[in-house]
Motif scaffolding. Structure first.
Motif, mmCIF file in Angstrom:
data_model
loop_
_atom_site.group_PDB
_atom_site.id
_atom_site.type_symbol
_atom_site.label_atom_id
_atom_site.label_comp_id
_atom_site.label_asym_id
_atom_site.label_seq_id
_atom_site.Cartn_x
_atom_site.Cartn_y
_atom_site.Cartn_z
ATOM 1 N N TRP A 230 0.819 -1.222 0.000
ATOM 2 C CA TRP A 230 0.000 0.000 0.000
ATOM 3 C C TRP A 230 0.849 1.267 0.000
ATOM 4 N N VAL B 20 3.552 6.921 -4.836
ATOM 5 C CA VAL B 20 4.074 7.035 -6.194
ATOM 6 C C VAL B 20 2.923 7.239 -7.164
ATOM 7 N N PHE B 21 1.815 6.509 -6.938
ATOM 8 C CA PHE B 21 0.660 6.647 -7.817
ATOM 9 C C PHE B 21 0.066 8.050 -7.719
ATOM 10 N N MET C 212 2.945 2.037 -2.028
ATOM 11 C CA MET C 212 3.134 2.465 -3.408
ATOM 12 C C MET C 212 2.134 3.561 -3.781
ATOM 13 N N ILE C 213 1.131 3.750 -2.950
ATOM 14 C CA ILE C 213 0.100 4.753 -3.233
ATOM 15 C C ILE C 213 0.722 6.139 -3.435
#
Lengths: 193, 209
Positions: A127, A132-133, A129-130
């Motif tokens: 999670w 980066v998104f 990675m959110i």
């Protein structure tokens, strides 16, 4: 999950390599852990987002961006960012190190609690990675010519790498090692093989 | 303990080990809608569902269609001071350029390619099972790969990222959800449903037959 006779090298069901306990598991955990930490530091030093508006141009690090938001009175979002990109990653590093040290030197905490900790770390890992998104979404969306543009900063790459390396570190950790101390020396025998 | 067990392969076939803590059980008969949990670490070991195979295929197909459609339509649009801009998923992935372009590839993999691959593998593995045919060639390798891809399939995380971006921008500009954003919202629910329906034990057992 299928049980195979001791010494079987390859899973009879799915064909993946089989170890009773991977003797290198903890070393892999530490290798990915250090790589992850090594990327997490520049992720906090370099700017995550570069914002250009009509009047100004500024680049924000993760913490800097949160502080900026708090200055504007946007406390809610600032706290969410600090928790998601600072508190959780740091807690993840500490938890993984704690688990690895616990297996290595023995731990006084109960197996159940350490196992729960491992499951939380493994679940939360992806999670992160959110961030980066969100950077990707913001910088593709906010392209309003002269009025405002947002471009991703160098920290986004380091942050993504740090998340990937910590996920690999958590995956290399063999949760069964936590339980081996219960089994009357079972696990130690296996490791010696 | 190993020596008694290795004598008889058939006996071994009935044993299962908890994948998380390695406690060994003899696989109990588990009725539909019941579940078998590891007594020590509470990992769910067996949880069969009636017609889970068909439902899984249906869910996987739906998510696959949603992913393809969601990549084509704009998912957020922004308006401020008379200017207007739409962004699609592909544009979001390619927001990183120059030295960061490797990140574009990674993002595209995490939110489109890996989720789609995983679902296609799942459909490939499950279709012969529900039609009572022998497993497809390489079905075991395919299911193994599909399971390995699970942690790297991040479509649902991206969906939540949209919501966060929306909150961040709401002060600055008017942001509107496009069709793709709604598709991603549905997708999150379906991905969670897929995971709760899937009983790895049942799938592996049917692949063994």
């Amino acid at each position: 999950m299928r049980v195979a006779p001791m010494g079987t090298r390859v899973c009879p069901r799915c064909g993946s390599p089989l170890h009773s306990r991977d003797p290198l598991a903890l070393q892999k955990v530490w290798a990915w852990w250090f790589l992850g930490l090594g990327c997490y530091i520049p992720a906090n030093l370099y700017p995550m987002l570069e914002t250009r508006t009509l009047v100004s141009s500024q680049s924000d690090t993760i913490v800097g961006g949160a502080v900026e938001l708090a200055h504007h009175g946007n406390w809610g979002v600032a706290i969410i960012i600090l928790v998601a990109s600072v508190l959780i990653p740091v807690a993840k590093f500490l938890a993984l190190a704690g688990l690895a040290i616990g297996v290595w030197r023995g731990s006084r905490r109960s197996q159940t609690r350490r196992h729960l900790l491992y499951e939380i770390v493994e679940y939360i890992g992806r999670w992160s990675m959110i961030d980066v998104f969100v950077v990707a979404i913001l910088s593709s969306l906010v392209q309003l010519q002269a009025l405002a543009t947002i471009t991703p900063g160098r920290a986004s790459l380091f942050f993504a790498l740090s998340v990937i390396f910590t996920m690999l570190s958590a995956q290399s950790f063999d949760s069964r090692l936590i339980w081996d101390s219960l089994g009357g020396g079972d696990g130690k025998e296996d490791l010696a093989q | 303990m190993n020596h008694e067990l290795t004598q008889d392969e058939d006996d071994l076939g009935r044993l299962i080990a908890c994948p998380e803590c390695d406690l060994v059980y003899s696989a109990p008969p588990v009725a539909v809608r019941q579940k078998a949990e590891c007594a020590r670490c509470h990992t769910v070991l067996i949880a069969p569902r009636r017609k889970a195979g068909k439902q899984l295929i249906a869910l996987a197909m739906t998510v696959l269609i949603l992913i393809v459609a969601a990549t084509l339509f704009p998912f957020l649009s922004i308006g401020a001071g008379g200017l207007h801009h739409d962004a699609s998923i592909i544009e979001a992935a390619f927001a990183f350029d120059g030295g960061l372009s490797i990140l574009s590839v990674a993002v595209l993999f995490f939110i489109v390619i890996i989720p789609a691959t995983r679902l296609m593998l799942l459909i490939y593995v499950l279709t012969p099972i529900i039609r009572d045919r022998p497993p497809a060639p390489l079905a075991r390798a395919a299911f193994r790969l599909s399971e390995a891809l699970v942690p790297w399939s991040m479509a649902e995380i991206f969906a939540l990222g949209c919501a966060v971006a929306l909150v961040k921008l709401s002060d600055l500009a008017d942001v509107v959800f496009g069709p793709a954003a709604w598709m991603f919202a549905v997708l999150v629910v379906l991905v969670v449903a897929t995971d709760s329906l899937m009983c790895r034990y049942s799938i592996w057992t049917s692949l063994d037959e």
